[in-house]
Design an enzyme around this catalytic site. Structure first.
Site, PDB file in Angstrom:
ATOM      1  N   VAL A 194       0.804  -1.227   0.000  1.00  0.00           N
ATOM      2  CA  VAL A 194       0.000   0.000   0.000  1.00  0.00           C
ATOM      3  C   VAL A 194       0.834   1.274   0.000  1.00  0.00           C
ATOM      4  CG1 VAL A 194      -2.009  -1.060   1.103  1.00  0.00           C
ATOM      5  CG2 VAL A 194      -0.218  -0.021   2.522  1.00  0.00           C
ATOM      6  N   TYR A 195       2.127   1.172   0.188  1.00  0.00           N
ATOM      7  CA  TYR A 195       2.952   2.375   0.209  1.00  0.00           C
ATOM      8  C   TYR A 195       2.965   3.009  -1.182  1.00  0.00           C
ATOM      9  CZ  TYR A 195       4.936   0.957   4.765  1.00  0.00           C
ATOM     10  OH  TYR A 195       5.118   0.593   6.083  1.00  0.00           O
TER      11      TYR A 195
END
Length: 349
Positions: free
Chosen positions: A61-62
């Protein structure tokens, strides 16, 4: 660089690791963390390699996966010499089943991370948060299959409560599945809740601790104190809603002691804060992030000295918080004595 075992995995990891959350700069949260492009990422990662860092941590998700892509590109020629850790499980899109750890999504998430990282295996796969909807029996079975397939070498959790982590370990033990070797947690001089339950659990289960946000979500950078307000450009203005809460006076009391030690030693407040963590029991690696190479260079010097007993005692005392029931009897009794003995001997599980 000193190297510690990652729990009972047999892997030796650098005591300082690189957190790649600052790479990519996409989205309201991660753009506030950092906006390093590929050229800057390559430079910082080479700095880490030159300093002896072998542990690199990211998550799907970064920056919508951009962090994984950039990290994979930067490490393409060093793949066999490094340990890549990534995390899955947090929702990254609107598809109804693209969240948590159903067998279907877990396998899909791993395959996507492998593509972005441009590798055929993940050294340490960590579950980014607990999923109360997928039975742990199914989850641990799925993780075991991923390890047996060779796509994942070791498994870990992140931000689990004690009972969640222990239940998962017990299920793995019962059925002969792969057990967790790592637990990535929030731990800092102004966030010591980890010590109440998770520290003795990790010690007992031989799980290596991977520390995220060791500077208390940017509060221990030395850029502000009780006499100087938070700078206008601080990322805390944008990310405070996501940060663990901290009592203001408590924070300033810790900063006061850090400033005194900084003046006496010549080391910065961030370096002292990181150094304190390096001496805590069960800690395998402390993740340092940086928005640029200058910040990274300063953080990399955090293991170049060792706080003396008096300085550690002052920091322990000013940052101590009284734990709630049922932890405080152990904190003030036999466990407290054993715990402080472990700290003094620099024991690493």
């Amino acid at each position: 660089m000193k190297y510690n075992f990652l729990g009972s995995s047999g892997l030796q990891v650098s005591e300082l690791g690189f957190g790649a959350g600052t790479l990519g700069g996409k989205g309201p949260l991660f753009s506030a963390w950092g906006q390093a492009d590929q050229a800057e990422a390559n430079q910082m990662i080479q700095q880490c390699l030159d300093a002896g860092i072998n542990y690199f941590d990211t998550a799907d998700v970064y920056s919508d996966g951009e962090s994984e892509r950039m990290l994979g590109k930067a490490l393409i020629n060093q793949r066999q010499q490094v340990i890549i850790s990534t995390k899955v499980g947090i929702r990254s899109n609107e598809q109804i089943n693209h969240v948590g750890y159903s067998r279907d999504y877990l396998i899909h998430a791993v395959e996507q991370s492998l593509k972005r990282l441009n590798t055929d295996y993940i050294d340490v796969l960590q579950l980014h948060q607990f999923d109360s909807f997928t039975p742990l029996e199914q989850l641990m079975s799925s993780l075991d299959q991923l390890v047996k397939s060779g796509k994942v070498r070791y498994i870990g959790a992140s931000n689990f409560a004690g009972w969640q982590l222990m239940k998962a370990q017990a299920i793995a033990d019962r059925y002969g599945y792969e057990k967790f070797s790592a637990h990535q947690i929030y731990y800092s001089l102004i966030g010591r809740d980890y010590e109440w339950e998770l520290l003795p659990l990790n010690h007992d289960q031989k799980i290596g601790t991977v520390v995220w946000s060791p500077l208390g979500w940017g509060r221990l950078t030395g850029k502000f104190d009780r006499n100087h307000p938070l700078p206008e450009h601080s990322r805390l203005h944008e990310t405070a809603q996501f940060a663990p809460p901290v009592n203001e006076e408590y924070l300033y009391q810790v900063l006061d002691v850090l400033q005194d030690i900084s003046l006496a030693t010549g080391y910065s407040i961030p370096q002292i804060s990181l150094n304190w963590l390096l001496q805590r029991p069960t800690v395998s690696t402390v993740l340092i992030g940086a928005r640029n190479s200058q910040q990274l260079s300063a953080n990399l010097e955090a293991n170049q000295f060792k706080l003396n007993e008096d300085q550690i005692q002052r920091l322990d005392t000013v940052s101590a918080i009284y734990p709630p029931y049922p932890y405080y009897p152990y904190w003030n009794g036999q466990f407290s004595e054993r715990y402080h003995a472990l700290v003094k001997s620099n024991f690493l599980a």
